[in-house]
Design a protein around this motif. Structure first.
Motif, short mmCIF file in Angstrom:
data_model
loop_
_atom_site.label_atom_id
_atom_site.label_comp_id
_atom_site.label_asym_id
_atom_site.label_seq_id
_atom_site.Cartn_x
_atom_site.Cartn_y
_atom_site.Cartn_z
N PRO A 60 17.24 -1.57 -7.18
CA PRO A 60 17.12 -2.17 -6.89
C PRO A 60 16.71 -2.29 -4.96
N VAL A 61 16.92 -1.80 -4.24
CA VAL A 61 16.30 -1.51 -2.70
C VAL A 61 15.08 -1.62 -2.75
N TYR A 62 15.01 -0.54 -3.43
CA TYR A 62 13.38 -1.00 -2.90
C TYR A 62 12.61 -0.89 -3.70
N ALA A 63 12.15 -1.99 -4.61
CA ALA A 63 12.09 -1.86 -5.85
C ALA A 63 10.93 -0.87 -6.49
N LEU A 64 10.79 -0.24 -6.44
CA LEU A 64 10.29 1.64 -7.19
C LEU A 64 10.90 2.14 -8.48
N PRO A 65 10.67 2.57 -9.03
CA PRO A 65 11.34 3.15 -10.07
C PRO A 65 12.41 4.56 -9.47
N VAL A 66 13.17 4.68 -9.90
CA VAL A 66 14.03 4.88 -9.41
C VAL A 66 13.45 7.16 -9.46
N THR A 67 12.14 7.25 -10.14
CA THR A 67 11.64 8.63 -10.01
C THR A 67 10.91 8.56 -8.84
N THR A 68 10.83 7.92 -8.99
CA THR A 68 9.77 7.24 -7.16
C THR A 68 10.70 8.17 -5.81
N ALA B 213 0.76 -0.98 -0.26
CA ALA B 213 0.23 -0.14 -0.24
C ALA B 213 0.93 1.21 -0.39
N VAL B 214 1.43 1.29 1.11
CA VAL B 214 3.25 2.56 0.68
C VAL B 214 3.69 2.26 -0.23
N GLN B 215 3.71 1.43 -0.56
CA GLN B 215 4.48 1.75 -1.87
C GLN B 215 3.67 2.61 -3.81
N ILE B 216 2.68 1.15 -2.87
CA ILE B 216 1.87 2.20 -4.65
C ILE B 216 1.03 3.47 -4.30
N LEU B 217 1.33 4.69 -3.09
CA LEU B 217 0.98 5.61 -2.73
C LEU B 217 2.12 6.43 -2.76
N ALA B 218 3.21 5.68 -2.54
CA ALA B 218 4.56 6.83 -3.36
C ALA B 218 4.88 6.94 -4.27
N LEU B 219 4.78 5.93 -5.36
CA LEU B 219 4.64 5.48 -6.52
C LEU B 219 3.88 6.89 -7.23
N TYR B 220 2.71 7.07 -6.99
CA TYR B 220 1.55 7.70 -6.96
C TYR B 220 1.08 9.24 -6.77
#
Lengths: 183, 332
Positions: free
Chosen positions: B299-307, B89-96
């Motif tokens: 590679p650490v957070y498995a989120l886009p680098v831009t995020t 959930a936090v990953q999704i909200l961070a990405l958005y």
């Protein structure tokens, strides 16, 4: 434990079952009966890495006992050698030997040199595990000649026997040649 | 056989179709981890340069509705809170860029409450301990800017206690080394500033030994290759600066062969049924391999680098080290 054993019959490497089994052993102090269970699994499939890990778990008492005695080291190394001789292309027993040599010199365990000597004639052209182990034993000795010999084996692994990991072996080769020259 | 191309258009359409697939059996058997499924889907879409086609408002509204009174998030509406889904959930909200829509402190208190005296984390109130949950906790708090809420030294200590004789990591002390657990431990140590506890040469060798003649990666010795390890193994290698120990071309070939180029999606191994999990990890793996046309993933957070740039988070990755002069695979 019976439930775990039954589950492992269907899927002898199931990660969750092994995790539960380790919990049960520690919670209910069921260490003694596990040795026979591991032996049986390894006789059925010596490539079962979960079983090799479980044996280490037993010997180290769940990680709490890591200062192994000489007797324990020799017993476990001999155990692994038995399986390597049945089939050297199985990385688990090689890693297992490393675990019990750790902190000592390879030269303290003559059975290890004998293993290498026994396998080289038939397997030095094909068995990456054997060559990687020879590299480690040369490195452990540490003289310039042995480091250079280790580098040669790394080159053989990179160019011939373990090409998919050629970058790893080439970097190790370079580091070893540098170290040999620096001595 | 010629190498198949990356079927970007098909994969985009496959991911877009997932939320509409309510007539599919798979939709219902994955109900309990829907939030994670959404994270896999939208992060894959970002890598594929197509995030804008997803329904951001609908997704954010759905994710917010899964939050429980404890502050944690469940896998779906009215599902019990768990660390796994709280992280997703936090990953999704961070990405958005929607972290301001939640009371972050409530989430932090939920996560903090799951830390045990030995530094480990349980996944929820029912007590299962696993290094995956250490990763979830540290990542969650880090993304929310509240890593200070946790006992980080104790968290590091527990993870280190899960390091095995072969250099790998398991779910609990003494558990078998497994590439998925290695990722969670290495990622957690990166976030926590504890990468110096890892011997990169020993672990790097264990990780690159996962590569099989097919080019694919397995998760443990003598197991089959699976596309998801293209992420778990690769990201771990990237974090410890040994990414080039994998044969890049062979792994690309394997991942591309796991595609369904007609209907879209990627499966665990060639010719198997596709799913969004393997689609994400296959595409993420290709991104780490430098496949052209894909957005970068951290590679650490498995989120886009831009995020992460937007959140101003730069984990202290292990500084590039040359291979040690006398590497000894016995040193664990």
């Amino acid at each position: 434990m019976g439930a775990c054993a039954e589950a492992l019959e269907d899927d002898c490497k199931n990660y969750h079952v092994w995790s539960h089994r380790q919990w049960a052993i520690q919670r209910f102090d069921l260490w003694d009966e596990e040795w026979v269970f591991i032996d049986k699994l390894l006789e059925e499939d010596m490539r079962n890495n979960s079983a090799w890990n479980q044996r280490y778990f037993l010997v180290s008492k769940g990680g709490s006992h890591k200062d192994f005695t000489v007797e324990e080291r020799n017993r476990e190394i001999n155990f692994a050698i038995k399986f390597i001789n049945k089939g050297p292309n199985n990385v688990s027993p090689w890693n297992y030997i490393r675990a019990f040599v750790k902190g000592q010199k390879f030269s303290s365990f003559p059975q290890v040199s004998k293993l290498i000597d026994d396998l080289v004639p038939s397997h030095s052209g094909t068995c990456a595990n054997l060559l990687a182990f020879i590299v480690d034993s040369h490195v452990d000795a540490g003289t310039p000649q042995r480091l250079t010999a280790a580098a040669e084996f790394c080159l053989k692994l990179a160019t011939d026997v373990d090409q998919i990991r050629s970058r790893y072996w080439k970097q190790r080769e370079q580091a070893l040649r540098t170290a040999a020259a620096a001595q | 056989n010629p190498l198949p191309p990356l079927a970007v258009g098909q994969h985009i359409r496959y991911i877009e179709s997932l939320d509409k697939a309510k007539d599919q059996f798979e939709y219902y058997v994955s109900e309990q981890f829907r939030v994670s499924g959404i994270y896999w889907g939208i992060t894959a879409m970002d890598i594929l340069n197509s995030l804008s086609t997803m329904d951001k408002d609908g997704i954010v509204e759905f994710v917010l509705s899964t939050q429980q009174s404890s502050g944690g998030f469940g896998g779906n509406v009215n599902h019990d809170a768990h660390l796994l889904y709280t992280l997703s959930a936090v990953q999704i909200l961070a990405l958005y860029d929607c972290l301001d829509k939640i009371d972050c402190e409530r989430v932090v208190q939920f996560v903090k409450g799951l830390q045990q005296p030995d530094g480990s984390f349980t996944g929820d109130q029912w007590g299962e301990v696993d290094t995956r949950f250490s990763y979830c906790a540290l990542s969650c708090c880090s993304l929310l800017g509240r890593l200070d809420a946790l006992d980080v030294p104790a968290a590091i200590s527990f993870i280190v206690s899960c390091r095995n004789f072969d250099g790998g990591f398991g779910c609990t002390p003494g558990a078998e080394s497994h590439a998925g657990q290695v990722f969670t431990c290495v990622g957690a140590l990166a976030i926590a500033g504890g990468l110096h506890h890892i011997d990169a040469d020993v672990l790097g060798w264990w990780l690159c030994e996962r590569q099989l003649p097919s080019g694919g990666l397995n998760g443990r010795p003598e197991k089959l290759a699976d596309v998801c390890y293209s992420w778990w193994v690769l990201s771990s290698l990237a974090i410890i600066d040994r990414l080039d120990w994998i044969d890049n071309a062979m792994l690309r070939k394997f991942i591309l062969e796991c595609q369904d180029v007609t209907h879209g999606g990627i499966s665990d191994r060639p010719d198997d049924q596709v799913d969004v999990y393997h689609t994400f990890f296959g595409v993420a793996g290709l991104s780490l391999l430098g496949f052209p046309g894909l957005n970068a993933i951290d590679p650490v957070y498995a989120l886009p680098v831009t995020t992460l740039s937007r959140l101003d988070i730069t984990p202290a990755l292990q500084r590039p080290q040359p291979v040690a002069p006398v590497p000894n695979a016995c040193l664990v």
